[in-house]
Structure formats: structure tokens, C-alpha cells
Design a protein around this motif. Sequence first.
Motif, PDB file in Angstrom:
ATOM      1  N   ALA A   1     -51.739   9.070  -1.614  1.00 24.19           N
ATOM      2  CA  ALA A   1     -51.652   7.709  -1.070  1.00 24.19           C
ATOM      3  C   ALA A   1     -50.597   7.640   0.031  1.00 24.19           C
ATOM      4  N   ALA A   2     -49.448   8.241  -0.190  1.00 17.75           N
ATOM      5  CA  ALA A   2     -48.365   8.200   0.800  1.00 17.75           C
ATOM      6  C   ALA A   2     -48.748   8.912   2.090  1.00 17.75           C
ATOM      7  N   GLN A   3     -49.617   9.916   1.984  1.00 18.48           N
ATOM      8  CA  GLN A   3     -50.057  10.665   3.154  1.00 18.48           C
ATOM      9  C   GLN A   3     -51.364  10.114   3.735  1.00 18.48           C
ATOM     10  N   ASP A   4     -51.852   9.002   3.155  1.00 16.37           N
ATOM     11  CA  ASP A   4     -53.111   8.370   3.579  1.00 16.37           C
ATOM     12  C   ASP A   4     -54.277   9.352   3.550  1.00 16.37           C
ATOM     13  N   ILE A   5     -54.345  10.121   2.483  1.00 21.00           N
ATOM     14  CA  ILE A   5     -55.420  11.097   2.317  1.00 21.00           C
ATOM     15  C   ILE A   5     -56.496  10.482   1.428  1.00 21.00           C
ATOM     16  N   GLY A   6     -57.699  10.424   1.949  1.00 19.13           N
ATOM     17  CA  GLY A   6     -58.823   9.857   1.210  1.00 19.13           C
ATOM     18  C   GLY A   6     -59.966  10.827   1.038  1.00 19.13           C
ATOM     19  N   HIS A   7     -59.852  12.019   1.639  1.00 15.90           N
ATOM     20  CA  HIS A   7     -60.905  13.035   1.554  1.00 15.90           C
ATOM     21  C   HIS A   7     -60.271  14.331   1.076  1.00 15.90           C
ATOM     22  N   LEU A   8     -60.710  14.797  -0.079  1.00 17.85           N
ATOM     23  CA  LEU A   8     -60.190  16.032  -0.654  1.00 17.85           C
ATOM     24  C   LEU A   8     -61.221  17.139  -0.524  1.00 17.85           C
ATOM     25  N   VAL A   9     -60.794  18.256   0.029  1.00 21.59           N
ATOM     26  CA  VAL A   9     -61.623  19.448   0.125  1.00 21.59           C
ATOM     27  C   VAL A   9     -61.065  20.430  -0.892  1.00 21.59           C
ATOM     28  N   LEU A  10     -61.921  20.877  -1.822  1.00 17.60           N
ATOM     29  CA  LEU A  10     -61.458  21.693  -2.943  1.00 17.60           C
ATOM     30  C   LEU A  10     -61.852  23.153  -2.786  1.00 17.60           C
ATOM     31  N   ALA A  11     -60.904  24.013  -3.080  1.00 18.42           N
ATOM     32  CA  ALA A  11     -61.133  25.455  -3.169  1.00 18.42           C
ATOM     33  C   ALA A  11     -60.231  25.963  -4.275  1.00 18.42           C
ATOM     34  N   GLY A  12     -60.672  26.989  -4.981  1.00 22.54           N
ATOM     35  CA  GLY A  12     -59.811  27.573  -5.998  1.00 22.54           C
ATOM     36  C   GLY A  12     -60.552  28.036  -7.222  1.00 22.54           C
ATOM     37  N   THR A  13     -59.782  28.290  -8.248  1.00 25.90           N
ATOM     38  CA  THR A  13     -60.320  28.790  -9.507  1.00 25.90           C
ATOM     39  C   THR A  13     -60.066  27.741 -10.573  1.00 25.90           C
ATOM     40  N   VAL A  14     -60.682  27.703 -11.577  1.00 25.42           N
ATOM     41  CA  VAL A  14     -61.908  28.248 -12.124  1.00 25.42           C
ATOM     42  C   VAL A  14     -62.958  27.156 -11.980  1.00 25.42           C
ATOM     43  N   THR A  15     -64.131  27.459 -11.438  1.00 28.38           N
ATOM     44  CA  THR A  15     -65.131  26.434 -11.149  1.00 28.38           C
ATOM     45  C   THR A  15     -65.471  25.614 -12.387  1.00 28.38           C
ATOM     46  N   ALA A  16     -65.645  26.269 -13.526  1.00 28.78           N
ATOM     47  CA  ALA A  16     -66.103  25.578 -14.740  1.00 28.78           C
ATOM     48  C   ALA A  16     -65.088  24.605 -15.307  1.00 28.78           C
ATOM     49  N   GLY A  17     -63.843  24.751 -14.982  1.00 26.57           N
ATOM     50  CA  GLY A  17     -62.851  23.845 -15.541  1.00 26.57           C
ATOM     51  C   GLY A  17     -62.049  23.151 -14.473  1.00 26.57           C
ATOM     52  N   LEU A  18     -61.293  23.919 -13.773  1.00 21.14           N
ATOM     53  CA  LEU A  18     -60.306  23.368 -12.857  1.00 21.14           C
ATOM     54  C   LEU A  18     -60.933  22.658 -11.669  1.00 21.14           C
ATOM     55  N   VAL A  19     -61.898  23.277 -11.026  1.00 19.62           N
ATOM     56  CA  VAL A  19     -62.534  22.653  -9.866  1.00 19.62           C
ATOM     57  C   VAL A  19     -63.405  21.484 -10.316  1.00 19.62           C
TER      58      VAL A  19
ATOM     59  N   LEU B   1     -61.808   8.376  -8.780  1.00 16.79           N
ATOM     60  CA  LEU B   1     -60.693   7.668  -8.144  1.00 16.79           C
ATOM     61  C   LEU B   1     -61.044   7.247  -6.717  1.00 16.79           C
ATOM     62  N   ASP B   2     -62.303   7.390  -6.354  1.00 15.62           N
ATOM     63  CA  ASP B   2     -62.849   6.954  -5.064  1.00 15.62           C
ATOM     64  C   ASP B   2     -62.401   7.776  -3.867  1.00 15.62           C
ATOM     65  N   TYR B   3     -62.049   9.021  -4.085  1.00  7.95           N
ATOM     66  CA  TYR B   3     -61.820   9.933  -2.974  1.00  7.95           C
ATOM     67  C   TYR B   3     -63.165  10.469  -2.517  1.00  7.95           C
ATOM     68  N   GLN B   4     -63.288  10.757  -1.245  1.00 16.27           N
ATOM     69  CA  GLN B   4     -64.424  11.527  -0.758  1.00 16.27           C
ATOM     70  C   GLN B   4     -64.104  12.969  -1.144  1.00 16.27           C
ATOM     71  N   VAL B   5     -65.073  13.684  -1.702  1.00 13.06           N
ATOM     72  CA  VAL B   5     -64.812  15.029  -2.211  1.00 13.06           C
ATOM     73  C   VAL B   5     -65.792  16.018  -1.582  1.00 13.06           C
ATOM     74  N   THR B   6     -65.243  17.114  -1.091  1.00 14.09           N
ATOM     75  CA  THR B   6     -66.032  18.238  -0.596  1.00 14.09           C
ATOM     76  C   THR B   6     -65.598  19.471  -1.370  1.00 14.09           C
ATOM     77  N   VAL B   7     -66.551  20.248  -1.830  1.00  9.98           N
ATOM     78  CA  VAL B   7     -66.260  21.494  -2.550  1.00  9.98           C
ATOM     79  C   VAL B   7     -66.724  22.648  -1.674  1.00  9.98           C
ATOM     80  N   LEU B   8     -65.820  23.569  -1.403  1.00  6.75           N
ATOM     81  CA  LEU B   8     -66.153  24.765  -0.626  1.00  6.75           C
ATOM     82  C   LEU B   8     -66.713  25.803  -1.590  1.00  6.75           C
TER      83      LEU B   8
END
Length: 185
Positions: free
Chosen positions: A110-128, A138-145
Motif C-alpha cells: 500500500a505504501a508503495q502504491d503497488i496493485g499488481h503482483l507478479v509472482l515467481a518462486g517455489t513451491v507452486t503447490a503451496g507457496l505460490v 485482497l483485490d490485487y491484480q496477479v500475474t504468475v510467471l
Amino acid sequence: MSRTALLLRDLQDNHLAHMPDDYLPRAVHALDTARAAGIPVIHVALQLRHGHMDAHPRNKIFGALPSHLFTADDPGAAIHPDVAPADGEIVVHKNRVSAFAGNNLQQILAAQDIGHLVLAGTVTAGLVLSTALQAADLDYQVTVLSDSCADPRPALHDTLINEVLPRRAEITTVDAWGHTLSSAA
């Protein structure tokens, strides 16, 4: 208009030891793409209190972990040097599966005015998966790489990327995302 940030999830040595051998260069590619485009990068890492005082024994994931893992003094809990935070990049520690658990990530976004999250990382089944679902709620726009996420079970990764996550997030590759970034510049 809100900004975009890359959330690099759990790229710690303990997690990476269970990922496919070709995974880390793909995560590096996502990081390099974000940095080259001036996209803020937020590193999210699992960190539990010494002795796992914050992990209830009933929790099937964290209650079963040996008490020395993923603490501040566990060398395996370090973010891998190939994807280590650069000066000025934010590091957020979480104490559960979701990137939003046990920290002030939402406040930082919120402080950085970020409304779109692009996700990368481990583990797809849980963490991602958990972060994508919570971020969407939470109404973020979400992109998964898709090519910069990994799971020790490739078939499960494919099912989540192709069937589950598209209901809540845009699914793309690092190269396609990078092309979109360069087209917008």
C-alpha cells in the motif's frame, strides 16, 4: 494508477534443494527482467522464530519441521546468492505458507502504491498458490510467471498453472512478460 512489483518467493537454499536442476536460472531470468524494466522487487522468505516458537505442532507443514530449519541462524534459510536482494530491494519474512502471513507485506504494498503482483518462486503447490489466491482475494491484480515457478512434483505444477491458477491470475512466461514491459515503455 498503481504500480507493479515482482514478488520472488522462497528462493532459499533449503527450498531450492528440492527443485528441478534447471529451475534457478529461470528465477534469475525473472529477476533480471524486472530489474532491467525498473520493476520493484520484493523478496519473500520463510523465517521462523528460534526453536519454532511460532509453529504449532498441529500445523502439518511447520509443526513437523525440525526446530533448527528456517530460523535466522539456519544457513539453508538464506536467499540463494544468484537471486540475492540488491541494494534498495525489500525483503519480507513470513512465518506461514502465504507471503502475507506474519508480516507487514500488505502495508508495504500500500505504501508503495503497488496493485499488481507478479509472482515467481517455489513451491507452486503451496507457496505460490496460497499467495496468488490471497492476493486475488485482497483485490490485487496477479500475474504468475509459469516458467519461474517450480514444484518438486512437475505434474502438480502443471495442473496448478494450467487449471487452477488461471481462475484467479494471469499466467504468462518471463519472456512474454518482458515483451509486455518493453512494449509499455
